[in-house]
Design an enzyme around this catalytic site. Structure first.
Site, PDB file in Angstrom:
ATOM      1  CB  SER A  93       0.089  -8.845   1.584  1.00  0.00           C
ATOM      2  OG  SER A  93      -0.139  -7.574   1.027  1.00  0.00           O
TER       3      SER A  93
ATOM      4  CE1 TYR B 144      -4.096  -7.289   5.264  1.00  0.00           C
ATOM      5  CE2 TYR B 144      -2.443  -6.365   3.782  1.00  0.00           C
ATOM      6  CZ  TYR B 144      -3.393  -7.333   4.068  1.00  0.00           C
ATOM      7  OH  TYR B 144      -3.633  -8.333   3.156  1.00  0.00           O
TER       8      TYR B 144
END
Ligand SMILES: NC(=O)c1ccc[n+]([C@@H]2O[C@H](COP(=O)([O-])OP(=O)(O)OC[C@H]3O[C@@H](n4cnc5c(N)ncnc54)[C@H](OP(=O)(O)O)[C@@H]3O)[C@@H](O)[C@H]2O)c1
Length: 251
Positions: free
Chosen positions: A158, A171
């Site tokens: 990500s 995250y």
């Protein structure tokens, strides 16, 4: 440094013919599209996820399109016991004998919040689903991947993995951890197995998770999961066989 896939990459229709590929989070978003796409290129896909109805719907779409019949493997990565992962590997070995591909796609985002107020339950849950589960699946499935003559393991990165960003908490940490795990695997197996280990950073994609993070944006401007499939095919198939330890960017 992020790597790009070749410009205008055209995968051959039978790129994944005869391969067995495990896709986690195969019921929705990028994972569902990757599962359908891998099947359309000849793979037998094992659809792993926690919502059986969603997995059944992907199964039906693949079968109705006359692609190789997939298998469904329901498992909740949050609550699964360690032994469940070794049962998964045993079942794959009984049914398919080896594994040629593993897409670690399932993940949770939950809420964005500052560290000072970070919810400890959310921290633990994201560590389990986003980082510990990919480790356990890899650990359990390594003997099966070693049996393949060309195996590709893909972790999902990500933009917040490459540099820490405010409020992305667990995250961001789990995504950076996945990239590190990917490199550890690549380094350990290079030269004495035919396993490649790489990550894909999909960029912003029109899915439920993206909506959760950016509820106010105009989602119609974002790429769809279908738009990014050339990267998922390239990194899974033998056209990328010279690469390991890389983070591929879809952009
Ligand atoms: N979309 C983006 O813009 C973007 C950007 C960067 C990275 N990513 C990454 O891309 C991957 C796919 O995300 P997405 O956008 O497609 O999200 P999504 O639509 O929310 O899909 C996530 C998938 O993970 C599954 N999952 C979540 N918790 C699980 C659990 N406890 N056990 C088993 N499966 C579980 C979900 O199953 P259910 O549907 O049953 O909940 C779903 O199939 C993720 O790794 C994400 O971090 C996405």
């Amino acid at each position: 440094m992020l790597k790009s896939i070749p410009k205008n990459y055209q995968p051959s229709p039978d790129l994944l013919q005869g391969k067995t590929i495990l896709v986690t989070g195969a019921g929705d978003g990028i994972g569902a599209t990757a599962a359908r796409t891998y099947a359309a290129h000849g793979a037998t896909v094992i659809l792993l996820g926690r919502t059986v109805k969603k997995l059944e719907s992907v199964y039906d779409q693949i079968v109705n399109a006359d692609h190789p019949e997939p298998a469904i493997y329901p498992i909740d990565l949050e609550g699964a016991k360690d032994s469940d992962y070794y049962d998964l590997a045993d079942n794959i070995e009984k049914e398919f004998s080896c594994l040629d591909g593993l897409l670690h796609n399932a993940a949770r985002l939950d809420s964005l919040m500052p560290l000072e107020q970070y919810d400890l339950k959310i921290w633990a849950r994201l560590m389990q689903v986003n980082l510990t589960a990919p480790f356990l699946i890899t650990h359990a499935c390594l003997p099966l991947l070693k049996k393949s003559d060309d195996a590709s393991v893909i972790f999902t990165s990500s933009g917040v993995a490459h540099h820490g960003r405010a409020y992305w908490g667990a995250y961001g940490v789990t995504k950076a951890g996945c990239d590190n795990l990917m490199q550890i695997l690549a380094d350990e197996v290079e030269n004495h197995t035919s396993i490649r280990s790489n990550s894909i950073d999909p960029g912003a994609v029109r899915t439920r998770m993206r909506r959760l993070a950016y509820p106010a944006e105009d989602a119609s401007l974002l790429p769809t999961p279908e738009d990014i499939m050339p990267a998922y095919l390239y990194v899974m198939g033998s056209d990328s066989k010279d690469f390991t330890g890389e983070i591929f960017s879809v952009k």
